[in-house]
Design an enzyme around this catalytic site. Structure first.
Site, PDB file in Angstrom:
ATOM      1  N   CYS A 152       0.858  -1.185   0.000  1.00 37.41           N
ATOM      2  CA  CYS A 152       0.000   0.000   0.000  1.00 37.41           C
ATOM      3  C   CYS A 152       0.891   1.229   0.000  1.00 37.41           C
ATOM      4  CB  CYS A 152      -0.906  -0.014   1.226  1.00 37.41           C
ATOM      5  SG  CYS A 152      -1.843   1.503   1.486  1.00 37.41           S
ATOM      6  N   HIS A 243      -4.131  -2.389 -10.887  1.00 36.42           N
ATOM      7  CA  HIS A 243      -4.884  -1.148 -11.041  1.00 36.42           C
ATOM      8  C   HIS A 243      -5.483  -1.080 -12.436  1.00 36.42           C
ATOM      9  CE1 HIS A 243      -3.522   0.868  -7.336  1.00 36.42           C
ATOM     10  NE2 HIS A 243      -2.444   0.119  -7.510  1.00 36.42           N
ATOM     11  N   GLU A 298     -10.732   1.194  -3.842  1.00 36.92           N
ATOM     12  CA  GLU A 298      -9.646   0.275  -3.519  1.00 36.92           C
ATOM     13  C   GLU A 298     -10.157  -1.142  -3.299  1.00 36.92           C
ATOM     14  OE1 GLU A 298      -6.242   1.196  -1.153  1.00 36.92           O
ATOM     15  OE2 GLU A 298      -6.993   3.224  -0.762  1.00 36.92           O
ATOM     16  N   CYS A 307      -4.882   6.878  -2.280  1.00 37.09           N
ATOM     17  CA  CYS A 307      -4.267   5.592  -2.621  1.00 37.09           C
ATOM     18  C   CYS A 307      -2.943   5.895  -3.320  1.00 37.09           C
ATOM     19  CB  CYS A 307      -5.184   4.775  -3.525  1.00 37.09           C
ATOM     20  SG  CYS A 307      -4.464   3.204  -4.072  1.00 37.09           S
ATOM     21  N   GLY A 310      -2.265   3.812  -6.359  1.00 39.34           N
ATOM     22  CA  GLY A 310      -3.203   4.267  -7.391  1.00 39.34           C
ATOM     23  C   GLY A 310      -2.748   5.533  -8.068  1.00 39.34           C
TER      24      GLY A 310
END
Length: 364
Positions: A152, A243, A298, A307, A310
């Site tokens: 993350c 993603h 997410e 994110c 992201g």
């Protein structure tokens, strides 16, 4: 699970902070993780410039040092000591797990801890563990739904600040961190922000993974897929986790992200059959070639305020689609991140803040 009630007024900043501690004996409440009743003690160190109490305020450094050397090192059966951090509103329960490679919290307990009504409230629980294969540390995370992602981006910035606080480090510092996505290298900057070498983006469709047929050198770049009866143009990127990035649908290249009903469309993308490991989904609005805005759904956490992986995937996708330069500001609901995809080493670099919210204890 007993938690002391306290109001923490956002935003929390690193300047003009007062550190206050108070201890409150509580009887078992509806927040209990166990069905039996008990009396527990919950301690908080709240960092909030507007919070006032009759307790005499101590200096941030003195109070935090005391808690780092005693509070987080306590060993009490059935009690979890934690620190809550956030990165642009993406919030995490940080656990000092440096004495073991076994998480101190189960996925089922993580779900209850992350519940914003009946628990502490967070997007995930992060464990700081001993290093692996020559790295300084290992980072693992359980999402708010109990699943375990590879890594993350916002979480690794919080992880770096957590390690720095645990070790009482000052100034510029960098670490090597083993994650499910491989080696990650965060560096704390002099201004307190954290710059993270996120490594190289993965673009090969089968490695992301996605079942969308590749259309550009084994990659999926601006390819049309149908989601809930609507055709969307998507580019797929992995930053160690999958993603799906979209700048709009068929005939609509000027997406206004604030008008999206993310709660409806996000889960459909996440669980689409074209993404065998599910996917994070970013919806992107282009302001200029160096300024993008995104909203994210997410995988395993739903709509979040930020994110990091992201934002990295968004810049990679924007470059692949010819929409941006290699250095961009990406606006997220929780604030901006600076993202750079360097041409010389093919690595993506993310820079942004990570802030302490409070220290606490909870009975498991």
């Amino acid at each position: 699970m007993s938690i002391a009630a306290a109001v923490v007024s956002p935003p929390i900043t690193s300047t003009n902070l007062r550190s206050l501690s108070f201890t409150n004996s509580l009887k078992s409440s509806s927040l209990a993780l166990q069905s039996n009743t008990a009396t527990s003690t919950t301690t908080y160190l709240i960092r909030n410039p507007r919070f006032r109490s009759s307790v005499t305020a101590m200096s941030v450094s003195a109070q935090e040092n005391r808690y780092q050397t005693s509070f987080l090192d306590r060993r009490e059966s059935g009690v979890l000591h934690f620190v809550k951090y956030h990165g642009l509103g993406n919030d995490f329960i940080m656990v000092n797990n440096l004495d073991s490679m076994e998480p101190k919290v189960t996925p089922e307990q993580a779900v209850k801890l992350c519940d914003r009504n009946f628990g502490i409230g967070a997007d995930g629980v992060i464990f700081a563990m001993p290093g692996w294969s020559g790295t300084d540390y290992t980072m693992r995370i359980f999402n708010s739904d109990g699943s375990e992602p590879e890594m993350c981006g916002n979480g690794v910035r919080c992880f770096a600040k957590f390690i720095s606080d645990l070790s009482n480090l000052n100034g510029r510092q960098s670490f090597t961190v083993h994650t499910g996505a491989g080696l990650i290298i965060p560096e704390i900057q002099h201004d307190g922000k954290v710059k993270v070498d996120m490594g190289e983006p993965v673009l090969k469709a089968s490695d992301i993974p996605t079942k969308i047929p590749p259309n550009k050198d084994q990659s999926v770049v601006k390819t049309q897929i149908e989601v809930d009866g609507v055709n969307w143009n998507v580019t797929c990127v992995s930053m160690g986790n999958p993603h799906c990035v979209t700048f709009g649908g068929e005939g609509d290249e000027n997406l206004v992200v604030d008008e999206l009903n993310l709660a409806d469309i996000g889960p459909i993308f996440e669980h689409h059959e074209l993404f065998p490991a599910r996917t994070n989904t970013e919806f992107v609005q282009v302001f200029s070639r160096s300024h993008l805005k995104m909203r994210v759904w997410e995988r395993g956490a739903g709509a979040t305020l930020a994110c990091g992986t992201g934002a990295c995937a968004v810049v990679v996708a924007a470059i692949l689609e010819g929409r941006s330069e290699r250095n961009c500001t990406v606006d997220l609901p929780g604030g901006p991140l600076e993202i750079e995809w360097r041409e010389d080493d093919n690595h993506v670099y993310m820079t942004g803040p990570a802030e302490v919210v409070f220290y606490g204890s909870v009975q498991l």
